[in-house]
Design an enzyme around this catalytic site. Structure first.
Site, PDB file in Angstrom:
ATOM      1  N   LYS A  22     -61.487 -68.787 -79.854  1.00 53.01           N
ATOM      2  CA  LYS A  22     -62.538 -67.402 -80.264  1.00 53.01           C
ATOM      3  C   LYS A  22     -62.447 -66.561 -81.583  1.00 53.01           C
ATOM      4  O   LYS A  22     -62.972 -66.696 -82.209  1.00 53.01           O
ATOM      5  CB  LYS A  22     -62.593 -66.621 -79.539  1.00 53.01           C
ATOM      6  CG  LYS A  22     -64.320 -65.409 -79.480  1.00 53.01           C
ATOM      7  CD  LYS A  22     -64.488 -65.123 -78.765  1.00 53.01           C
ATOM      8  CE  LYS A  22     -65.864 -63.798 -78.849  1.00 53.01           C
ATOM      9  NZ  LYS A  22     -64.817 -62.231 -79.584  1.00 53.01           N
ATOM     10  N   ASN A  23     -61.543 -66.108 -81.679  1.00 51.88           N
ATOM     11  CA  ASN A  23     -60.907 -65.066 -82.677  1.00 51.88           C
ATOM     12  C   ASN A  23     -60.450 -66.364 -83.583  1.00 51.88           C
ATOM     13  O   ASN A  23     -60.828 -65.417 -85.266  1.00 51.88           O
ATOM     14  CB  ASN A  23     -59.702 -63.949 -82.358  1.00 51.88           C
ATOM     15  CG  ASN A  23     -60.497 -63.301 -81.467  1.00 51.88           C
ATOM     16  OD1 ASN A  23     -61.777 -62.683 -80.830  1.00 51.88           O
ATOM     17  ND2 ASN A  23     -59.440 -62.280 -80.580  1.00 51.88           N
ATOM     18  N   ARG A  97     -70.804 -59.863 -83.749  1.00 51.02           N
ATOM     19  CA  ARG A  97     -69.652 -59.061 -84.448  1.00 51.02           C
ATOM     20  C   ARG A  97     -69.383 -60.070 -85.298  1.00 51.02           C
ATOM     21  O   ARG A  97     -68.384 -59.570 -86.730  1.00 51.02           O
ATOM     22  CB  ARG A  97     -68.448 -58.722 -83.298  1.00 51.02           C
ATOM     23  CG  ARG A  97     -67.865 -57.986 -83.848  1.00 51.02           C
ATOM     24  CD  ARG A  97     -68.226 -56.469 -84.136  1.00 51.02           C
ATOM     25  NE  ARG A  97     -67.161 -55.963 -85.304  1.00 51.02           N
ATOM     26  CZ  ARG A  97     -66.405 -54.849 -85.665  1.00 51.02           C
ATOM     27  NH1 ARG A  97     -68.411 -53.649 -85.939  1.00 51.02           N
ATOM     28  NH2 ARG A  97     -65.359 -54.570 -86.183  1.00 51.02           N
ATOM     29  N   ASP A 121     -69.592 -56.036 -78.807  1.00 48.72           N
ATOM     30  CA  ASP A 121     -69.229 -55.419 -77.413  1.00 48.72           C
ATOM     31  C   ASP A 121     -69.420 -53.982 -77.485  1.00 48.72           C
ATOM     32  O   ASP A 121     -68.693 -53.000 -78.491  1.00 48.72           O
ATOM     33  CB  ASP A 121     -67.515 -56.032 -77.336  1.00 48.72           C
ATOM     34  CG  ASP A 121     -67.334 -57.034 -76.329  1.00 48.72           C
ATOM     35  OD1 ASP A 121     -67.578 -57.903 -76.183  1.00 48.72           O
ATOM     36  OD2 ASP A 121     -65.758 -57.491 -76.406  1.00 48.72           O
ATOM     37  N   ASP A 319     -57.152 -56.866 -76.188  1.00 47.49           N
ATOM     38  CA  ASP A 319     -57.551 -57.650 -74.966  1.00 47.49           C
ATOM     39  C   ASP A 319     -57.269 -58.227 -73.347  1.00 47.49           C
ATOM     40  O   ASP A 319     -58.501 -58.775 -72.786  1.00 47.49           O
ATOM     41  CB  ASP A 319     -58.057 -58.627 -76.136  1.00 47.49           C
ATOM     42  CG  ASP A 319     -59.345 -58.905 -77.278  1.00 47.49           C
ATOM     43  OD1 ASP A 319     -59.591 -57.674 -76.665  1.00 47.49           O
ATOM     44  OD2 ASP A 319     -59.245 -59.822 -78.224  1.00 47.49           O
ATOM     45  N   MET A 341     -57.013 -48.332 -79.038  1.00 47.42           N
ATOM     46  CA  MET A 341     -58.051 -48.534 -79.775  1.00 47.42           C
ATOM     47  C   MET A 341     -58.876 -48.787 -79.193  1.00 47.42           C
ATOM     48  O   MET A 341     -60.355 -48.341 -80.691  1.00 47.42           O
ATOM     49  CB  MET A 341     -58.103 -50.391 -80.135  1.00 47.42           C
ATOM     50  CG  MET A 341     -55.677 -50.295 -80.739  1.00 47.42           C
ATOM     51  SD  MET A 341     -55.839 -52.235 -81.187  1.00 47.42           S
ATOM     52  CE  MET A 341     -54.572 -52.248 -81.193  1.00 47.42           C
TER      53      MET A 341
END
Length: 436
Positions: A22-23, A97, A121, A319, A341
């Site tokens: 995805k990223n 995002r 998110d 994640d 984070m």
């Protein structure tokens, strides 16, 4: 709003293959804005966040050809730049995002960009300072329109320079790279993120005619070129989904093979699960998670309690902390999780506590898990998915629990996981999607 109804307690068995990352997809799809020529990308995951980004690009004039579910060609030869300031575009950006990754390529190619404060998110503040500081180093000026929370960025011509990033931001690094590839002169980016997603973006850009060196390190050198051309690219398997499947196999698997995972790009992920006692065997480019009745958490070499903390690559990705935390609830032993984070990512543990997990939430960043050693299974419950990663962690917990659970707001899970219930049901899970 849709929900999942999960009948827990079923053993999962068989083979599953991860989707495209995805990223990475968010980054490389936005990179197609840097050239008027066609760029073909395959292994694109068919998930909500990616589909919304593709629709967003289409609204500004990108021509999109869908060859099949995971294979697309993008051509940005006739863009409507005036639409970038429209109310409709601003609203679309605010819900996604990934829209922030459009700034770098638009600024680099056209000298201006207008992007709303991006959504995504709700896991704590995710600042854009690194992005804007990088653009500022390259010569851009920006202003903020408070009423609409819109950022306007402009530069007649970006100029390469040396910069030391204040944090190794993945999206910040990606944005700065995409802005710098068409800048005049040489840009040196120190403290750059070096995740496989960033490496893949650099490889695609080099295939398009860019000149980037230092790939895989935190010191990147970008020599600006006058233009980029078309290319083809294949997205890596999603390492977060791979880790999610490892966690699922540990909690409720009876022998699961995860196919074609690109082992060399998983970094420390397999070892993180091994520290919880999970057996992860590498067979070619597959991971095999054998059936296991018990798994025991390691301690450090001096006998102190194991701590798992997130860190920039090649450290442990934040994640996967949610999944690792759920896996620890049925291990033998105790472990401290330190989420550095994001200050809100551990708040989902109250749902696990309601299911019978023994967890001490020390503060917004730290939680101690005392494992049950499978002597007590989790109880079924009703819960709501607060974000993508907590959502999949709750799904894993529900699959291992006794009884029938219900998870609401599964649109959050759909944002990151492709047809997840169908794929898991093929392994023996009992998951039903329902309309509330």
């Amino acid at each position: 709003m849709e929900s999942f109804v999960i009948e827990g307690g079923h053993k999962l068995q068989g083979t599953i293959k991860p989707q495209g990352a995805k990223n990475e997809a968010l980054e490389v799809i936005c990179a197609t804005l840097l050239t008027p020529e066609a760029v073909r990308i395959n292994n694109i995951p068919d998930i909500q966040d990616i589909n919304n980004l593709i629709k967003l690009l289409q609204t500004i004039g990108v021509k999109v050809t869908r060859h099949n579910k995971n294979d697309y060609t993008f051509q940005a030869d006739e863009l409507d730049l005036s639409y970038l300031d429209s109310l409709e575009f601003v609203k679309a950006c605010a819900a996604l995002r990934g829209s922030v990754l459009m700034i770098g390529p638009l600024l680099g190619r056209f000298g201006k960009a207008t992007v709303a404060k991006p959504g995504g998110d709700k896991i704590g503040r995710r600042r854009l300072d690194t992005h804007f500081l990088g653009f500022k180093y390259l010569g851009a000026k920006f202003s903020r329109e408070d009423e609409r929370e819109v950022f306007h960025i402009e530069a007649r011509k970006l100029k390469g320079c040396y910069m030391l990033l204040d944090e190794a931001s993945v999206t910040g690094t990606a944005n700065i790279i995409m802005a710098a590839v068409l800048a005049m002169g040489t840009t040196t980016i120190y403290n750059a993120a070096c995740e496989p997603y960033i490496q893949q973006l650099c490889h695609l850009l080099n295939a398009m005619g860019a000149c980037i060196s230092g790939i895989g390190s935190n010191l990147l050198t970008v020599v600006g070129v006058s233009s980029l051309h078309g290319a083809t690219h294949r997205i890596l398997p999603d390492m977060i989904e791979v880790g999610s499947f490892v966690g699922m196999a540990a909690m409720c698997g009876d022998g699961i093979r995860i196919k074609d995972v690109s082992v060399r790009d998983l970094g420390i992920i397999p070892d993180a699960f091994r520290r919880l006692g999970v057996k992860v065997k590498i067979e070619g480019d597959d991971l095999w998670i054998p059936p296991t009745n018990h798994y025991e958490i390691d301690s450090f070499i001096d006998g102190t309690i194991m701590t798992l903390a997130d860190a920039p690559w090649p450290g442990l990705t934040p994640d996967l902390l949610s999944v690792l935390l759920v896996v620890a609830t049925q291990a033998r032993g105790s472990v401290l999780f330190h989420q550095k984070m994001f200050e809100s990512r551990l708040f989902f543990v109250d749902k696990l506590i309601d299911m019978g997990a023994q967890i001490i939430l020390c503060d917004p960043h730290r939680a101690v898990v005392i494992g049950h050693d499978r002597k007590r299974t989790l109880r079924a419950g009703r819960m709501t998915s607060p974000d993508i990663r907590a959502g999949i962690a709750l799904l894993i917990a529900a699959l291992s629990a006794s009884g029938t659970s219900k998870i609401a707001n599964i649109a959050q899970i759909d944002r990151g996981y492709e047809n997840i219930e169908e794929r898991l049901n093929s392994l023996g899970a009992k998951i039903t999607r329902v309309d509330d």
